[in-house]
Design a protein around this motif. Structure first.
Motif, PDB file in Angstrom:
ATOM      1  N   UNK A  55      -7.543  -1.270  -5.868  1.00 28.42           N
ATOM      2  CA  UNK A  55      -6.873   0.019  -5.995  1.00 28.42           C
ATOM      3  C   UNK A  55      -7.366   0.911  -7.115  1.00 28.42           C
ATOM      4  N   UNK A  56      -8.521   0.549  -7.683  1.00 25.18           N
ATOM      5  CA  UNK A  56      -9.072   1.392  -8.728  1.00 25.18           C
ATOM      6  C   UNK A  56      -9.784   2.577  -8.086  1.00 25.18           C
ATOM      7  N   UNK A  58     -10.572   4.873  -4.439  1.00 19.93           N
ATOM      8  CA  UNK A  58     -10.007   5.217  -3.143  1.00 19.93           C
ATOM      9  C   UNK A  58     -11.068   5.948  -2.326  1.00 19.93           C
ATOM     10  N   UNK A 151      -3.632   5.968  20.566  1.00 19.57           N
ATOM     11  CA  UNK A 151      -3.978   6.223  21.962  1.00 19.57           C
ATOM     12  C   UNK A 151      -5.409   5.822  22.300  1.00 19.57           C
TER      13      UNK A 151
ATOM     14  N   UNK B  37       7.004  -0.859  19.779  1.00 15.77           N
ATOM     15  CA  UNK B  37       5.955  -1.863  19.922  1.00 15.77           C
ATOM     16  C   UNK B  37       5.983  -2.895  18.804  1.00 15.77           C
ATOM     17  N   UNK B  60       7.035 -10.897  11.141  1.00 10.89           N
ATOM     18  CA  UNK B  60       6.012 -10.156  10.399  1.00 10.89           C
ATOM     19  C   UNK B  60       6.655  -9.145   9.459  1.00 10.89           C
ATOM     20  N   UNK B 150       1.830  11.933  19.470  1.00 10.28           N
ATOM     21  CA  UNK B 150       0.807  11.171  20.191  1.00 10.28           C
ATOM     22  C   UNK B 150       1.453  10.031  20.977  1.00 10.28           C
ATOM     23  N   UNK B 154       1.300   9.758  24.951  1.00 11.19           N
ATOM     24  CA  UNK B 154       0.739   8.531  25.502  1.00 11.19           C
ATOM     25  C   UNK B 154       1.719   7.893  26.482  1.00 11.19           C
ATOM     26  N   UNK B 158       1.260   7.270  30.512  1.00 13.80           N
ATOM     27  CA  UNK B 158       1.401   5.935  31.088  1.00 13.80           C
ATOM     28  C   UNK B 158       2.588   5.811  32.028  1.00 13.80           C
ATOM     29  N   UNK B 361      -5.155   6.769  -9.213  1.00 10.50           N
ATOM     30  CA  UNK B 361      -5.002   5.416  -9.715  1.00 10.50           C
ATOM     31  C   UNK B 361      -3.790   5.337 -10.608  1.00 10.50           C
ATOM     32  N   UNK B 379       1.080   1.237  -5.749  1.00 10.16           N
ATOM     33  CA  UNK B 379      -0.194   1.949  -5.802  1.00 10.16           C
ATOM     34  C   UNK B 379      -0.581   2.413  -4.401  1.00 10.16           C
ATOM     35  N   UNK B 380      -0.308   1.585  -3.410  1.00 12.35           N
ATOM     36  CA  UNK B 380      -0.668   1.923  -2.040  1.00 12.35           C
ATOM     37  C   UNK B 380       0.139   3.128  -1.533  1.00 12.35           C
ATOM     38  N   UNK B 383      -1.509   6.159  -2.596  1.00 11.27           N
ATOM     39  CA  UNK B 383      -2.693   6.388  -1.754  1.00 11.27           C
ATOM     40  C   UNK B 383      -2.303   7.024  -0.421  1.00 11.27           C
ATOM     41  N   UNK B 387      -3.563  10.706   1.170  1.00  9.85           N
ATOM     42  CA  UNK B 387      -4.119  10.994   2.498  1.00  9.85           C
ATOM     43  C   UNK B 387      -3.352  12.141   3.156  1.00  9.85           C
TER      44      UNK B 387
END
Ligand code: B12
Ligand code: FES
Lengths: 211, 494
Positions: A55-56, A58, A151, B37, B60, B150, B154, B158, B361, B379-380, B383, B387
């Motif tokens: 994670x340093x 990206x 999709x 799903x 999970x 989407x 989809x 279907x 970071x 941290x994720x 991120x 995005x």
């Protein structure tokens, strides 16, 4: 301590200009291209991958590091061919049919190239027939597919089915990835491997070809 | 019949044995982003009594302790015994709008509808003066087939196209009937504004062009129906489905243009609908450019470790205070998670505290962003936000470049859509989601609904002409997108 520190640093820091000039200089000094690859570029891209994993780094850092690596590779590649250095293995990669997302796929391609693989990139929106054709023509050890849309994930299964229909499924290891793809989906469609990051893709590919 | 008790409200539902929880719980605010799903884990509920054995997907999604406490993915289960189920006190915030408008009078009533992917808002309008007489809101019943467009398209491709079409037509018909019963004059016209996917699913059009490159449908123009064709009984009223602007920029933005009059401005302004599928229109009277930029569901809390939608128990606002983060929780109780506006605030505040660095970071030595109540962002999560906000900001930068101006030359930035109205603008600017000065940005409410209301008075369909003035850009075709996206993922240094 890597042997060609300036080239190594330039790649890790994503400085394409310095990567290029350092490579030029080193090649002029008569350093072997294969050695630059194995002692500077590969360790540098491994380090980039490591930083990504913890994670340093990206996506932006990965992109600029890939660009620096490519600047060096442009100069190294012709020499490699001339001196007969063999790649670790050959990979055919592409984004599946119906999908135009390619940032992740490009990163995987770059990391594999930086990991010493020869990479044939088929681009985006690649239909199963083209993957099959490329496997027949390039005889890669690995076929890598990327999908970013829920999709378009089914196109991965279709491609594997097409490999089976063409009778060449056992000639190639198939790896898959992209944000919506999961380990269990990969297993389900009969792929040989999955990873959730570009750096882990290199480890995966190395493991699959036994290197 | 079996009994399903919802906690903490204590509400009881009589349910036929074997009914899928997904069919029951959607109306109570549980969402099914991946369409059931078992992939997104967003349909978490706690079954307090008589929890069914966990499925592989449950295993999970949850730890042993959570499974033992009754946590399950609602999409995986049916009602097979009397059960008690904790879903918290969910609410569906729907933006209505009653801004007075200058209109050309007509001798009857109309109904304006904002057909959203998640929520629906309908208004009874007195066309004699333009006044809003009543408002009704509902959840989009298609959500059972997936939260994002989407997954819906989809599902339609279907084989669920008719089910999706009939579900939404049925719900809109019900709202219209309720509103028509209150009308002082006959309802003669209904105007519906929806994004491109909603447009196609409502009209019952082939969804496939929207599912493969170039992601453009040849059928995205205006559609006109009679009430009876839709199975509605409104005494022969006409139903107009507003045209889309192109690609995934839909009729909601056509309505947004009507509502904001972007096309009549002297200087460039930007209309932004911040959502899973961000929609952008930039321009003025000289011309308009539109693009869609798929940010992903982070702003709705999905894909974030402790993410949830804006409902009670969600951290909705965060401030830097005494060297830490101070949170405001919807409903005032203990926090259960964080919604989009809280996420944007939290990261903005963490940047100010130096806990997050401009490249995204976490500062050395910091492992997470603690929010109190045992919750923390990882941290994720940061991120994921990079995005999402990078996708929107890159779209904005590309549109400006295409128009040949710098973002600083955009005079007004208008935020539409639910998230755009809840996000705190200074935080959005701080994280670089909106690369503009705070003073230029304003939330403008539900412009899809307001625009649909204007369309009720717009007999000669000026909005159809409007469509011709908009050029739709496909971001993936523009050179430099990747570069712009990479740059837009970073956080401004201050
Ligand atoms: C950037 C982006 C775009 C760009 C793409 C530019 C480009 N050249 O690729 C643009 C704006 C053009 C775009 C368009 C669309 N997009 Co888009 N996009 C995104 C976004 C924001 C980021 C994707 C990305 O690049 N991530 C970064 C990369 C590095 O990550 P990655 O690809 O996952 O790759 C990593 C791993 O997965 C792995 N990996 C990847 N491939 C492989 C392969 C192998 C073999 C292995 C081992 C590993 C591996 O390694 C990578 C690095 O570690 C996401 C939303 C989000 N927040 O994630 C939406 C998203 C993917 N898009 C989406 C959609 C719907 C679209 C559109 C269809 C609609 C629209 N409204 O615009 C269009 C058109 C489609 C098209 N062009 O194909 C949706 C998909 C939803 C769904 N249900 O599937 C998303 C999730 C957003 C959302 N929820 O709305 N998009
Ligand atoms: S896991 Fe996605 S809806 Fe249940």
């Amino acid at each position: 301590m890597p042997r060609y520190q300036d080239l190594y640093d330039a790649v890790v820091d994503g400085d394409a200009k310095t990567a290029k000039s350092a490579t030029e200089r080193l090649l002029q000094q008569g350093v072997d291209a294969g050695e630059l690859l194995s002692d500077a570029l590969i360790p540098a891209m491994d380090e980039v991958g490591r930083r990504f994993e913890c994670n340093e780094y990206f996506v932006p850092e990965l992109l600029i590091a890939a660009r620096a690596m490519k600047a060096a590779m442009e100069l190294i590649r012709p020499k490699l061919a001339a001196t007969g250095v063999q790649p670790v293995a050959t990979v055919v990669i592409g984004t599946v049919k119906g999908d135009l997302h390619d940032i992740g796929k490009n990163l995987v391609a770059a990391m594999l190239e930086g990991g010493g693989f020869a990479v044939h990139d088929l681009g985006v929106d690649v239909p199963p027939e083209r993957f099959v054709g490329a496997v027949q023509e390039k005889k890669p050890e690995i076929l890598a597919m990327s999908a970013l849309l829920t999709t378009t994930m089914p196109a991965m299964r279709e491609t594997i089915q097409a490999l089976i229909a063409a009778g060449i499924r056992d000639q190639v290891k198939v790896i898959v990835g992209g944000a919506p793809v999961t380990e269990s989906f990969a297993r389900d469609i009969g792929a040989d491997g999955y990873s959730d990051t570009a750096s882990a893709a290199v480890q995966l590919a190395r493991r699959l070809v036994g290197k | 019949m079996l009994q399903l008790t919802l906690l903490p409200s204590g509400q009881r539902l009589a349910v036929a044995a074997g009914t899928a929880l997904a069919d029951l719980l959607f109306a109570h605010g549980v969402e099914f982003p991946c369409g059931g799903r078992g992939a997104c884990c967003a349909c978490r509920v706690r079954i307090a009594r008589a929890a069914p054995p966990p499925t592989a997907a449950d295993r999970r999604a949850f730890s042993e302790a959570q499974l033992a406490a009754g946590w399950r993915l609602a999409c995986q289960h049916r009602v097979l015994a009397d059960i008690e189920l904790e879903i918290g006190d969910w609410t569906a915030p729907v933006l209505a709008d009653a801004t007075p408008l200058a209109v050309v009078p007509r001798p009857d009533c109309g109904i304006a509808i904002d057909l959203g992917t998640t929520t629906i808002a309908a208004q009874l309008v007195d066309r004699r003066c333009g006044a809003v007489l009543a408002t009704r809101t509902a959840l989009n019943p298609q959500a059972r087939h997936g939260a994002d467009i989407m997954s819906r398209l989809d599902a339609a491709a279907r084989g669920a196209a008719e089910a999706l079409r009939d579900a939404v037509r049925g719900e809109l018909g019900r709202l219209c009937r309720e509103l028509a019963a209150l009308a002082p004059a006959p309802v003669r016209l209904v105007a519906v504004a929806g994004n491109t996917a909603m447009h196609h699913l409502f009209a019952g059009l082939d969804p496939r062009p929207l599912l493969s490159p170039p992601y453009r449908s040849p059928h995205d123009g205006e559609r006109v129906f009679r009430d009876a064709e839709l199975g509605w009984d409104l005494n022969g009223a006409e139903v107009r489905l507003l045209p889309c602007l192109g690609g995934f920029v839909g009729g909601d933005l056509t309505a947004g243009l009507l509502a904001t009059a972007l096309h009549q401005r002297e200087g460039p302004a930007l209309l932004v609908d911040l959502g899973t599928n961000g929609e952008l229109v930039l321009g003025d009277r000289q011309g308009l450019l539109a693009a869609s930029t798929a940010a992903g569901p982070a702003f709705e809390g999905a894909g974030i470790s402790i993410g949830m939608r804006a409902a009670s128990g969600a951290i909705s606002a965060v401030e830097a205070c005494d060297g830490g983060l101070r949170c405001t929780v919807l409903g005032g109780g203990p926090a259960r998670g964080i919604c989009g506006s809280g996420l944007v605030d939290a990261v903005a505040a963490a940047l100010t505290l130096g806990w997050v660095l401009p490249n995204g970071r976490l500062a050395p030595g910091r492992r997470e962003l603690p929010l109190g109540d045992g919750l923390a962002l990882t941290a994720r999560d940061v991120r994921q936000l990079q995005l999402a906000k990078g996708a929107i900001a890159a779209g904005i930068v590309m549109l400006c470049a295409q128009r040949g101006i710098a973002p600083s030359a955009v005079e007004r930035v208008l935020l539409a859509g639910a998230f755009g109205n809840y996000v705190r603008i200074p935080s959005a600017v701080r994280i670089g989601l909106l690369p503009f000065a705070v003073e230029r940005i304003a939330a403008v409410g539900n412009t899809a609904l307001r625009g649909a209301r204007l369309a009720l008075h717009d007999d000669d369909a000026a909005y159809t002409a409007l469509r011709a003035r908009v050029a739709h850009l496909e971001l993936h075709r523009l050179p430099g997108y990747e570069e712009a996206f990479a740059q837009a993922m970073a956080f401004p240094a201050s």
